[in-house]
Design a protein around this motif. Structure first.
Motif, PDB file in Angstrom:
ATOM      1  N   THR A 165       4.667  -3.969  22.439  1.00 42.68           N
ATOM      2  CA  THR A 165       4.869  -5.415  22.345  1.00 42.68           C
ATOM      3  C   THR A 165       4.761  -5.972  20.935  1.00 42.68           C
ATOM      4  OG1 THR A 165       2.537  -5.777  22.846  1.00 42.68           O
ATOM      5  CG2 THR A 165       4.092  -5.831  24.712  1.00 42.68           C
ATOM      6  N   VAL A 166       3.704  -5.591  20.211  1.00 39.73           N
ATOM      7  CA  VAL A 166       3.429  -6.159  18.892  1.00 39.73           C
ATOM      8  C   VAL A 166       2.945  -5.048  17.961  1.00 39.73           C
ATOM      9  CG1 VAL A 166       2.000  -7.800  17.578  1.00 39.73           C
ATOM     10  CG2 VAL A 166       2.772  -8.403  19.876  1.00 39.73           C
ATOM     11  N   MET A 167       3.428  -5.089  16.727  1.00 37.43           N
ATOM     12  CA  MET A 167       2.933  -4.176  15.714  1.00 37.43           C
ATOM     13  C   MET A 167       2.222  -4.977  14.630  1.00 37.43           C
ATOM     14  SD  MET A 167       4.837  -1.404  13.228  1.00 37.43           S
ATOM     15  CE  MET A 167       5.935  -2.603  12.534  1.00 37.43           C
ATOM     16  N   ALA A 168       1.031  -4.535  14.265  1.00 33.60           N
ATOM     17  CA  ALA A 168       0.274  -5.149  13.177  1.00 33.60           C
ATOM     18  C   ALA A 168       0.352  -4.230  11.963  1.00 33.60           C
ATOM     19  CB  ALA A 168      -1.182  -5.350  13.586  1.00 33.60           C
ATOM     20  N   ILE A 169       0.533  -4.836  10.790  1.00 30.32           N
ATOM     21  CA  ILE A 169       0.553  -4.118   9.511  1.00 30.32           C
ATOM     22  C   ILE A 169      -0.381  -4.865   8.575  1.00 30.32           C
ATOM     23  CG2 ILE A 169       1.969  -3.334   7.577  1.00 30.32           C
ATOM     24  CD1 ILE A 169       4.429  -3.728   9.356  1.00 30.32           C
ATOM     25  N   LEU A 170      -1.212  -4.137   7.832  1.00 36.15           N
ATOM     26  CA  LEU A 170      -2.122  -4.771   6.875  1.00 36.15           C
ATOM     27  C   LEU A 170      -2.009  -4.073   5.537  1.00 36.15           C
ATOM     28  CD1 LEU A 170      -5.532  -6.220   7.382  1.00 36.15           C
ATOM     29  CD2 LEU A 170      -5.365  -4.458   5.646  1.00 36.15           C
ATOM     30  N   GLY A 171      -2.048  -4.873   4.476  1.00 33.06           N
ATOM     31  CA  GLY A 171      -2.027  -4.285   3.153  1.00 33.06           C
ATOM     32  C   GLY A 171      -1.756  -5.313   2.083  1.00 33.06           C
ATOM     33  N   PRO A 172      -1.522  -4.842   0.863  1.00 33.61           N
ATOM     34  CA  PRO A 172      -1.165  -5.762  -0.220  1.00 33.61           C
ATOM     35  C   PRO A 172       0.090  -6.542   0.168  1.00 33.61           C
ATOM     36  CG  PRO A 172      -1.653  -3.571  -1.086  1.00 33.61           C
ATOM     37  CD  PRO A 172      -1.610  -3.450   0.401  1.00 33.61           C
ATOM     38  N   ALA A 173       0.076  -7.837  -0.084  1.00 36.48           N
ATOM     39  CA  ALA A 173       1.159  -8.719   0.360  1.00 36.48           C
ATOM     40  C   ALA A 173       2.526  -8.221  -0.086  1.00 36.48           C
ATOM     41  CB  ALA A 173       0.907 -10.140  -0.132  1.00 36.48           C
ATOM     42  N   ASP A 174       2.660  -7.777  -1.319  1.00 37.41           N
ATOM     43  CA  ASP A 174       3.958  -7.321  -1.813  1.00 37.41           C
ATOM     44  C   ASP A 174       4.460  -6.095  -1.056  1.00 37.41           C
ATOM     45  OD1 ASP A 174       3.991  -9.367  -3.666  1.00 37.41           O
ATOM     46  OD2 ASP A 174       3.261  -8.115  -5.324  1.00 37.41           O
ATOM     47  N   LEU A 175       3.575  -5.150  -0.764  1.00 34.65           N
ATOM     48  CA  LEU A 175       3.977  -3.957  -0.019  1.00 34.65           C
ATOM     49  C   LEU A 175       4.340  -4.300   1.423  1.00 34.65           C
ATOM     50  CD1 LEU A 175       1.572  -1.073  -1.128  1.00 34.65           C
ATOM     51  CD2 LEU A 175       4.034  -1.234  -1.464  1.00 34.65           C
ATOM     52  N   VAL A 176       3.541  -5.154   2.046  1.00 34.62           N
ATOM     53  CA  VAL A 176       3.836  -5.565   3.422  1.00 34.62           C
ATOM     54  C   VAL A 176       5.178  -6.294   3.458  1.00 34.62           C
ATOM     55  CG1 VAL A 176       3.072  -6.995   5.355  1.00 34.62           C
ATOM     56  CG2 VAL A 176       1.410  -5.607   4.115  1.00 34.62           C
ATOM     57  N   ASP A 177       5.442  -7.120   2.447  1.00 32.45           N
ATOM     58  CA  ASP A 177       6.720  -7.827   2.380  1.00 32.45           C
ATOM     59  C   ASP A 177       7.889  -6.865   2.194  1.00 32.45           C
ATOM     60  OD1 ASP A 177       5.493 -10.255   2.763  1.00 32.45           O
ATOM     61  OD2 ASP A 177       5.516 -10.824   0.639  1.00 32.45           O
ATOM     62  N   ASP A 178       7.664  -5.740   1.516  1.00 39.90           N
ATOM     63  CA  ASP A 178       8.719  -4.734   1.385  1.00 39.90           C
ATOM     64  C   ASP A 178       9.133  -4.197   2.755  1.00 39.90           C
ATOM     65  OD1 ASP A 178       8.826  -4.930  -1.361  1.00 39.90           O
ATOM     66  OD2 ASP A 178       7.639  -3.111  -1.741  1.00 39.90           O
ATOM     67  N   VAL A 179       8.197  -4.165   3.696  1.00 40.12           N
ATOM     68  CA  VAL A 179       8.477  -3.667   5.036  1.00 40.12           C
ATOM     69  C   VAL A 179       9.046  -4.767   5.934  1.00 40.12           C
ATOM     70  CG1 VAL A 179       7.464  -2.622   7.109  1.00 40.12           C
ATOM     71  CG2 VAL A 179       6.661  -1.926   4.846  1.00 40.12           C
ATOM     72  N   THR A 180       8.441  -5.945   5.886  1.00 39.84           N
ATOM     73  CA  THR A 180       8.768  -6.983   6.865  1.00 39.84           C
ATOM     74  C   THR A 180       9.551  -8.160   6.298  1.00 39.84           C
ATOM     75  OG1 THR A 180       6.677  -8.125   6.467  1.00 39.84           O
ATOM     76  CG2 THR A 180       6.698  -6.432   8.193  1.00 39.84           C
ATOM     77  N   GLY A 181       9.882  -8.123   5.017  1.00 37.29           N
ATOM     78  CA  GLY A 181      10.509  -9.266   4.355  1.00 37.29           C
ATOM     79  C   GLY A 181      11.817  -9.735   4.960  1.00 37.29           C
ATOM     80  N   GLY A 182      12.538  -8.868   5.657  1.00 43.27           N
ATOM     81  CA  GLY A 182      13.816  -9.252   6.246  1.00 43.27           C
ATOM     82  C   GLY A 182      13.710  -9.899   7.612  1.00 43.27           C
ATOM     83  N   LEU A 183      12.490 -10.023   8.134  1.00 44.88           N
ATOM     84  CA  LEU A 183      12.302 -10.591   9.473  1.00 44.88           C
ATOM     85  C   LEU A 183      12.078 -12.094   9.398  1.00 44.88           C
ATOM     86  CD1 LEU A 183       9.946  -7.846  10.957  1.00 44.88           C
ATOM     87  CD2 LEU A 183      12.420  -8.022  11.166  1.00 44.88           C
ATOM     88  N   LYS A 184      12.341 -12.771  10.517  1.00 43.42           N
ATOM     89  CA  LYS A 184      12.163 -14.223  10.592  1.00 43.42           C
ATOM     90  C   LYS A 184      10.856 -14.556  11.307  1.00 43.42           C
ATOM     91  CE  LYS A 184      17.093 -15.082  10.744  1.00 43.42           C
ATOM     92  NZ  LYS A 184      17.597 -16.071   9.875  1.00 43.42           N
ATOM     93  N   LEU A 185      10.336 -15.757  11.001  1.00 44.70           N
ATOM     94  CA  LEU A 185       9.144 -16.238  11.690  1.00 44.70           C
ATOM     95  C   LEU A 185       9.436 -16.378  13.172  1.00 44.70           C
ATOM     96  CD1 LEU A 185       7.952 -19.024   9.231  1.00 44.70           C
ATOM     97  CD2 LEU A 185       6.835 -16.827   9.664  1.00 44.70           C
ATOM     98  N   LEU A 186       8.426 -16.115  13.977  1.00 45.33           N
ATOM     99  CA  LEU A 186       8.581 -16.245  15.428  1.00 45.33           C
ATOM    100  C   LEU A 186       8.661 -17.705  15.805  1.00 45.33           C
ATOM    101  CD1 LEU A 186       8.596 -14.873  18.202  1.00 45.33           C
ATOM    102  CD2 LEU A 186       6.135 -15.084  18.210  1.00 45.33           C
TER     103      LEU A 186
END
Length: 186
Positions: A165-186
């Motif tokens: 259902t949901v995936m959580a990712i934690l880390g430095p904001a820039d690295l996390v944005d490299d992974v999730t930056g293309g997604l839209k807010l829910l």
């Protein structure tokens, strides 16, 4: 766009994480003995797997090193939009994902958790369109050595059992944005 439910979701996830933190710190202040090792009958995966698990539990994660040099940490919760979960279900699943990742990092990456807490426990909720896309995202996070946790639902209410259902990712904001930056807010 009404975002009051999103604020409630974020508040709920934060409260859950804070409650867990307080409870675990109380338990560690008491002199509790460590749990006994599993009985031989419980070792279905063999001695080699037990050794590997012990080694994993003792080794700090790579993210610990990043917590010492980078300041801006955040958690992103990626919600599967194709499941059409209700608002309350999404809130519960996000809470499960937050707590699952928190528990995973509590002993293996305490500096990373501390850094995230010092940043105000930033949580951003994004949407993704399929399980396949979520798993691709998880592989991308793993390739960057970012810790993740995917919540798998029991299937007692709105969705099928064993649904991711949901995936959580934690880390430095820039690295996390490299992974999730293309997604839209829910």
């Amino acid at each position: 766009m009404d975002v009051s439910w999103l604020n409630a979701l974020l508040l709920g996830a934060g409260c859950l994480a804070l409650g867990y933190l307080i409870a675990t710190r109380r338990l560690t202040r008491r002199s509790l003995s460590p749990p006994p090792p599993p009985a031989l009958d419980d070792r279905s995966d063999g001695q080699g797997q037990m050794m590997k698990k012990k080694k994993q539990q003792q080794e700090p994660l790579e993210i610990e090193k990043l917590a010492e040099i980078l300041e801006d940490f955040k958690m992103v919760l990626v919600v599967r939009n194709d499941l059409k979960m209700g608002k309350g279900k999404i809130a519960a699943q996000c809470s499960h994902a937050t707590l699952g990742l928190y528990k995973k990092l509590l002993h293996r990456a305490p500096k990373a958790l501390n850094r995230w807490e010092m940043c105000g426990q930033v949580k951003v909720v994004l949407k993704i369109e399929s399980e396949k896309d979520m798993l691709v995202l998880q592989e991308r996070a793993k390739s960057l050595q970012l810790p993740t946790h995917i919540t798998i639902d029991a299937g007692r209410t709105q969705i099928a059992p064993n649904s991711r259902t949901v995936m959580a990712i934690l880390g430095p904001a820039d690295l996390v944005d490299d992974v999730t930056g293309g997604l839209k807010l829910l």
